[in-house]
Write a protein that holds these residues in place. Structure first.
Motif, PDB file in Angstrom:
ATOM      1  N   LEU A   1       0.831  -1.208   0.000  1.00  0.00           N
ATOM      2  CA  LEU A   1       0.000   0.000   0.000  1.00  0.00           C
ATOM      3  C   LEU A   1       0.865   1.258   0.000  1.00  0.00           C
ATOM      4  O   LEU A   1       0.554   2.234  -0.694  1.00  0.00           O
ATOM      5  CB  LEU A   1      -0.938   0.004   1.209  1.00  0.00           C
ATOM      6  N   LEU A   2       1.939   1.243   0.751  1.00  0.00           N
ATOM      7  CA  LEU A   2       2.846   2.382   0.796  1.00  0.00           C
ATOM      8  C   LEU A   2       3.469   2.648  -0.572  1.00  0.00           C
ATOM      9  O   LEU A   2       3.529   3.798  -1.032  1.00  0.00           O
ATOM     10  CB  LEU A   2       3.941   2.121   1.834  1.00  0.00           C
ATOM     11  N   LEU A   3       3.895   1.589  -1.226  1.00  0.00           N
ATOM     12  CA  LEU A   3       4.480   1.722  -2.561  1.00  0.00           C
ATOM     13  C   LEU A   3       3.449   2.233  -3.562  1.00  0.00           C
ATOM     14  O   LEU A   3       3.754   3.121  -4.374  1.00  0.00           O
ATOM     15  CB  LEU A   3       5.035   0.370  -3.003  1.00  0.00           C
ATOM     16  N   MET A   4       2.229   1.691  -3.483  1.00  0.00           N
ATOM     17  CA  MET A   4       1.181   2.138  -4.399  1.00  0.00           C
ATOM     18  C   MET A   4       0.816   3.600  -4.156  1.00  0.00           C
ATOM     19  O   MET A   4       0.567   4.352  -5.117  1.00  0.00           O
ATOM     20  CB  MET A   4      -0.050   1.247  -4.258  1.00  0.00           C
ATOM     21  N   LYS A   5       0.789   4.014  -2.911  1.00  0.00           N
ATOM     22  CA  LYS A   5       0.475   5.413  -2.582  1.00  0.00           C
ATOM     23  C   LYS A   5       1.591   6.323  -3.086  1.00  0.00           C
ATOM     24  O   LYS A   5       1.338   7.373  -3.675  1.00  0.00           O
ATOM     25  CB  LYS A   5       0.287   5.563  -1.066  1.00  0.00           C
ATOM     26  N   TYR A   6       2.835   5.925  -2.854  1.00  0.00           N
ATOM     27  CA  TYR A   6       3.981   6.738  -3.264  1.00  0.00           C
ATOM     28  C   TYR A   6       4.044   6.890  -4.787  1.00  0.00           C
ATOM     29  O   TYR A   6       4.333   7.969  -5.297  1.00  0.00           O
ATOM     30  CB  TYR A   6       5.273   6.117  -2.732  1.00  0.00           C
ATOM     31  N   LEU A   7       3.772   5.799  -5.490  1.00  0.00           N
ATOM     32  CA  LEU A   7       3.822   5.834  -6.955  1.00  0.00           C
ATOM     33  C   LEU A   7       2.513   6.322  -7.573  1.00  0.00           C
ATOM     34  O   LEU A   7       2.389   6.359  -8.800  1.00  0.00           O
ATOM     35  CB  LEU A   7       4.159   4.442  -7.498  1.00  0.00           C
ATOM     36  N   GLU A   8       1.542   6.677  -6.717  1.00  0.00           N
ATOM     37  CA  GLU A   8       0.224   7.144  -7.146  1.00  0.00           C
ATOM     38  C   GLU A   8      -0.425   6.164  -8.124  1.00  0.00           C
ATOM     39  O   GLU A   8      -0.862   6.515  -9.204  1.00  0.00           O
ATOM     40  CB  GLU A   8       0.331   8.538  -7.753  1.00  0.00           C
ATOM     41  N   PHE A   9      -0.492   4.914  -7.685  1.00  0.00           N
ATOM     42  CA  PHE A   9      -1.018   3.828  -8.505  1.00  0.00           C
ATOM     43  C   PHE A   9      -2.449   3.506  -8.097  1.00  0.00           C
ATOM     44  O   PHE A   9      -2.722   3.216  -6.932  1.00  0.00           O
ATOM     45  CB  PHE A   9      -0.135   2.581  -8.350  1.00  0.00           C
ATOM     46  N   GLY A  10      -3.362   3.535  -9.035  1.00  0.00           N
ATOM     47  CA  GLY A  10      -4.744   3.121  -8.814  1.00  0.00           C
ATOM     48  C   GLY A  10      -5.490   3.955  -7.790  1.00  0.00           C
ATOM     49  O   GLY A  10      -5.203   5.134  -7.580  1.00  0.00           O
ATOM     50  N   VAL A  11      -6.447   3.329  -7.150  1.00  0.00           N
ATOM     51  CA  VAL A  11      -7.302   4.013  -6.189  1.00  0.00           C
ATOM     52  C   VAL A  11      -6.545   4.379  -4.924  1.00  0.00           C
ATOM     53  O   VAL A  11      -6.938   5.300  -4.217  1.00  0.00           O
ATOM     54  CB  VAL A  11      -8.492   3.118  -5.763  1.00  0.00           C
ATOM     55  N   VAL A  12      -5.481   3.675  -4.641  1.00  0.00           N
ATOM     56  CA  VAL A  12      -4.724   3.908  -3.414  1.00  0.00           C
ATOM     57  C   VAL A  12      -4.144   5.318  -3.402  1.00  0.00           C
ATOM     58  O   VAL A  12      -3.972   5.922  -2.335  1.00  0.00           O
ATOM     59  CB  VAL A  12      -3.605   2.847  -3.259  1.00  0.00           C
TER      60      VAL A  12
ATOM     61  N   TRP B   1      -6.400   7.550  -1.457  1.00  0.00           N
ATOM     62  CA  TRP B   1      -6.650   7.211  -0.061  1.00  0.00           C
ATOM     63  C   TRP B   1      -5.865   8.114   0.866  1.00  0.00           C
ATOM     64  O   TRP B   1      -4.816   8.648   0.517  1.00  0.00           O
ATOM     65  CB  TRP B   1      -6.273   5.772   0.222  1.00  0.00           C
ATOM     66  N   SER B   2      -6.352   8.241   2.072  1.00  0.00           N
ATOM     67  CA  SER B   2      -5.660   9.001   3.103  1.00  0.00           C
ATOM     68  C   SER B   2      -4.412   8.233   3.544  1.00  0.00           C
ATOM     69  O   SER B   2      -4.362   7.003   3.481  1.00  0.00           O
ATOM     70  CB  SER B   2      -6.593   9.189   4.302  1.00  0.00           C
ATOM     71  N   TRP B   3      -3.414   8.974   4.008  1.00  0.00           N
ATOM     72  CA  TRP B   3      -2.194   8.339   4.501  1.00  0.00           C
ATOM     73  C   TRP B   3      -2.488   7.475   5.721  1.00  0.00           C
ATOM     74  O   TRP B   3      -1.805   6.481   5.976  1.00  0.00           O
ATOM     75  CB  TRP B   3      -1.131   9.378   4.841  1.00  0.00           C
ATOM     76  N   TRP B   4      -3.507   7.842   6.496  1.00  0.00           N
ATOM     77  CA  TRP B   4      -3.869   7.055   7.678  1.00  0.00           C
ATOM     78  C   TRP B   4      -4.293   5.646   7.286  1.00  0.00           C
ATOM     79  O   TRP B   4      -3.949   4.675   7.962  1.00  0.00           O
ATOM     80  CB  TRP B   4      -4.989   7.732   8.465  1.00  0.00           C
ATOM     81  N   VAL B   5      -5.033   5.532   6.211  1.00  0.00           N
ATOM     82  CA  VAL B   5      -5.492   4.217   5.738  1.00  0.00           C
ATOM     83  C   VAL B   5      -4.314   3.405   5.218  1.00  0.00           C
ATOM     84  O   VAL B   5      -4.207   2.203   5.457  1.00  0.00           O
ATOM     85  CB  VAL B   5      -6.565   4.378   4.640  1.00  0.00           C
ATOM     86  N   VAL B   6      -3.406   4.074   4.520  1.00  0.00           N
ATOM     87  CA  VAL B   6      -2.247   3.401   3.934  1.00  0.00           C
ATOM     88  C   VAL B   6      -1.298   2.894   5.025  1.00  0.00           C
ATOM     89  O   VAL B   6      -0.729   1.802   4.912  1.00  0.00           O
ATOM     90  CB  VAL B   6      -1.504   4.350   2.960  1.00  0.00           C
ATOM     91  N   LEU B   7      -1.152   3.648   6.103  1.00  0.00           N
ATOM     92  CA  LEU B   7      -0.220   3.277   7.168  1.00  0.00           C
ATOM     93  C   LEU B   7      -0.857   2.397   8.247  1.00  0.00           C
ATOM     94  O   LEU B   7      -0.157   1.903   9.141  1.00  0.00           O
ATOM     95  CB  LEU B   7       0.370   4.541   7.795  1.00  0.00           C
ATOM     96  N   ALA B   8      -2.152   2.181   8.175  1.00  0.00           N
ATOM     97  CA  ALA B   8      -2.862   1.389   9.179  1.00  0.00           C
ATOM     98  C   ALA B   8      -2.320  -0.039   9.340  1.00  0.00           C
ATOM     99  O   ALA B   8      -2.226  -0.530  10.472  1.00  0.00           O
ATOM    100  CB  ALA B   8      -4.350   1.360   8.868  1.00  0.00           C
TER     101      ALA B   8
END
Length: 81
Positions: free
Chosen positions: A10-21, A24-31
Motif C-alpha cells: 500500500l505504501l508503494l502504491m500510494k507513493y507511486l500514485e497507482f490506482g485508487v490507493v 486514499w488518506s495516509w492514515w489508511v495506507v499506514l494502518a
C-alpha cells in the motif's frame, strides 16, 4: 508478516500514485503497520510467540527421534491425544 507485506504494498502504491490507493488518506495506507505493532505486542504479551516456537522445536525433536528409531528398526509408539 501479512500485515507488513500489505503495508509495504500500500505504501508503494500510494507513493507511486497507482490506482485508487493514490486517493486514499495516509492514515489508511499506514494502518497495516499499526496493526502489525498491535499484533506483535499481543503475541508477546500472551506468550503466543514463545508457545509456537516451543511447539515447532518439540515437533522437530520428535521427528528426529522417530527417524532414529526407524533407522534402528524400532517401531515407534503413536501417542493418542
Amino acid at each position: 508478516m501479512y500485515l507488513l507485506i500489505a503495508g509495504v504494498l500500500l505504501l508503494l502504491m500510494k507513493y507511486l500514485e497507482f490506482g485508487v490507493v493514490a486517493e486514499w488518506s495516509w492514515w489508511v495506507v499506514l494502518a497495516p503497520f499499526a496493526l502489525a505493532v498491535v499484533w506483535w505486542a499481543w503475541a508477546d504479551a500472551t506468550g503466543y510467540t514463545k508457545r509456537k516456537a516451543m511447539e515447532k522445536m518439540d515437533q522437530k525433536k520428535q521427528d528426529r527421534i522417530d527417524k532414529q528409531r526407524e533407522s534402528l528398526g524400532i517401531k515407534t509408539k503413536r501417542r493418542s491425544r
